[in-house]
Design a protein around this motif. Structure first.
Motif, PDB file in Angstrom:
ATOM      1  N   GLN A 135     -10.948  -9.672  75.328  1.00 39.83           N
ATOM      2  CA  GLN A 135     -11.630 -10.830  75.882  1.00 39.83           C
ATOM      3  C   GLN A 135     -11.338 -10.916  77.379  1.00 39.83           C
ATOM      4  O   GLN A 135     -10.215 -10.718  77.816  1.00 39.83           O
ATOM      5  N   ASP A 139     -12.380 -13.650  79.482  1.00 38.07           N
ATOM      6  CA  ASP A 139     -12.562 -14.984  80.050  1.00 38.07           C
ATOM      7  C   ASP A 139     -11.233 -15.710  80.243  1.00 38.07           C
ATOM      8  O   ASP A 139     -11.178 -16.926  80.293  1.00 38.07           O
ATOM      9  N   SER A 174     -22.273  -7.784  77.477  1.00 35.43           N
ATOM     10  CA  SER A 174     -21.910  -9.203  77.438  1.00 35.43           C
ATOM     11  C   SER A 174     -20.441  -9.420  77.783  1.00 35.43           C
ATOM     12  O   SER A 174     -20.065 -10.495  78.257  1.00 35.43           O
ATOM     13  N   GLN A 175     -19.600  -8.419  77.579  1.00 31.65           N
ATOM     14  CA  GLN A 175     -18.184  -8.532  77.914  1.00 31.65           C
ATOM     15  C   GLN A 175     -17.998  -8.764  79.417  1.00 31.65           C
ATOM     16  O   GLN A 175     -17.015  -9.351  79.841  1.00 31.65           O
ATOM     17  N   ASP A 198      -7.851 -13.878  70.344  1.00 28.99           N
ATOM     18  CA  ASP A 198      -8.976 -13.263  69.641  1.00 28.99           C
ATOM     19  C   ASP A 198      -9.150 -13.761  68.208  1.00 28.99           C
ATOM     20  O   ASP A 198     -10.085 -13.366  67.517  1.00 28.99           O
ATOM     21  N   ARG A 199      -8.263 -14.607  67.727  1.00 28.01           N
ATOM     22  CA  ARG A 199      -8.280 -15.006  66.312  1.00 28.01           C
ATOM     23  C   ARG A 199      -9.577 -15.690  65.887  1.00 28.01           C
ATOM     24  O   ARG A 199     -10.102 -15.422  64.820  1.00 28.01           O
ATOM     25  N   GLU A 200     -10.102 -16.588  66.693  1.00 28.80           N
ATOM     26  CA  GLU A 200     -11.335 -17.283  66.317  1.00 28.80           C
ATOM     27  C   GLU A 200     -12.496 -16.295  66.215  1.00 28.80           C
ATOM     28  O   GLU A 200     -13.273 -16.338  65.266  1.00 28.80           O
ATOM     29  N   TYR A 201     -12.600 -15.387  67.177  1.00 35.21           N
ATOM     30  CA  TYR A 201     -13.652 -14.367  67.142  1.00 35.21           C
ATOM     31  C   TYR A 201     -13.525 -13.503  65.888  1.00 35.21           C
ATOM     32  O   TYR A 201     -14.504 -13.259  65.185  1.00 35.21           O
ATOM     33  N   VAL A 202     -12.323 -13.059  65.592  1.00 31.70           N
ATOM     34  CA  VAL A 202     -12.108 -12.219  64.411  1.00 31.70           C
ATOM     35  C   VAL A 202     -12.468 -12.993  63.142  1.00 31.70           C
ATOM     36  O   VAL A 202     -13.131 -12.461  62.246  1.00 31.70           O
ATOM     37  N   HIS A 203     -12.062 -14.254  63.087  1.00 29.92           N
ATOM     38  CA  HIS A 203     -12.334 -15.062  61.899  1.00 29.92           C
ATOM     39  C   HIS A 203     -13.839 -15.290  61.698  1.00 29.92           C
ATOM     40  O   HIS A 203     -14.346 -15.173  60.578  1.00 29.92           O
ATOM     41  N   THR A 204     -14.561 -15.596  62.755  1.00 30.10           N
ATOM     42  CA  THR A 204     -15.977 -15.938  62.605  1.00 30.10           C
ATOM     43  C   THR A 204     -16.906 -14.734  62.597  1.00 30.10           C
ATOM     44  O   THR A 204     -17.915 -14.734  61.900  1.00 30.10           O
ATOM     45  N   ILE A 205     -16.572 -13.690  63.329  1.00 29.43           N
ATOM     46  CA  ILE A 205     -17.482 -12.546  63.478  1.00 29.43           C
ATOM     47  C   ILE A 205     -17.040 -11.339  62.641  1.00 29.43           C
ATOM     48  O   ILE A 205     -17.842 -10.725  61.945  1.00 29.43           O
TER      49      ILE A 205
END
Length: 152
Positions: A38, A40, A62-63, A101-108
């Protein structure tokens, strides 16, 4: 500081975030860094404002959005062959998931790991890495109309 370099066609490719920027931007050594995570994060703004000339590579277009000031030299897409999951080949994934990165891993990512042939092991220790990395995968996939066998 003095550094000798083997030839003008030799270069270094880092995967260490911005850690090489300070040292290698002072040397007459061609280098590039690929970012895998990530971008940002606040600390990266300062690093890229200071080292605008350092060549970097993204893993997706997009990165790049959070760091338009970066010296983007290219994109090397970071993905598996598209039909790997469809073919239901056994796939084991070992990775450390940083807090950022946890939220991204969890949702995507997690929804993609729900297939029976896909296993996520989480982070593995040094003892387990050698056995994990020695596993040889052979699979076939379509590439420009031809079937190719790939070992990794």
């Amino acid at each position: 500081m003095c550094a000798s370099w083997p030839s003008s066609s030799t270069s270094l490719h880092f995967h260490l975030d911005y850690l090489p920027f300070s040292l290698f931007s002072r040397l007459d050594v061609p280098f590039v860094t690929t970012f895998h995570g990530q971008l940002d994060l606040a600390e990266l703004q300062a690093a890229f404002n200071t080292f605008r000339q350092v060549p970097v590579i993204s893993i997706s277009d997009s990165q790049r959005r959070p760091l338009p000031q970066a010296n983007w030299r290219g994109t090397i897409y970071h993905r598996l062959p598209g039909n790997l999951l469809v073919a239901q080949l056994p796939l084991r994934i070992a990775a450390k998931i940083d807090q950022a990165d946890r939220e991204y891993v969890h949702t995507i990512i997690e929804p993609l790991l729900s297939e029976a042939h896909v296993g996520f092991l989480g982070e593995i220790g040094e003892r387990d890495r050698s056995g994990f990395s020695q596993v040889r995968w052979r699979f076939c996939f379509r590439m420009t109309g031809q079937t190719r066998s790939v070992s990794s």
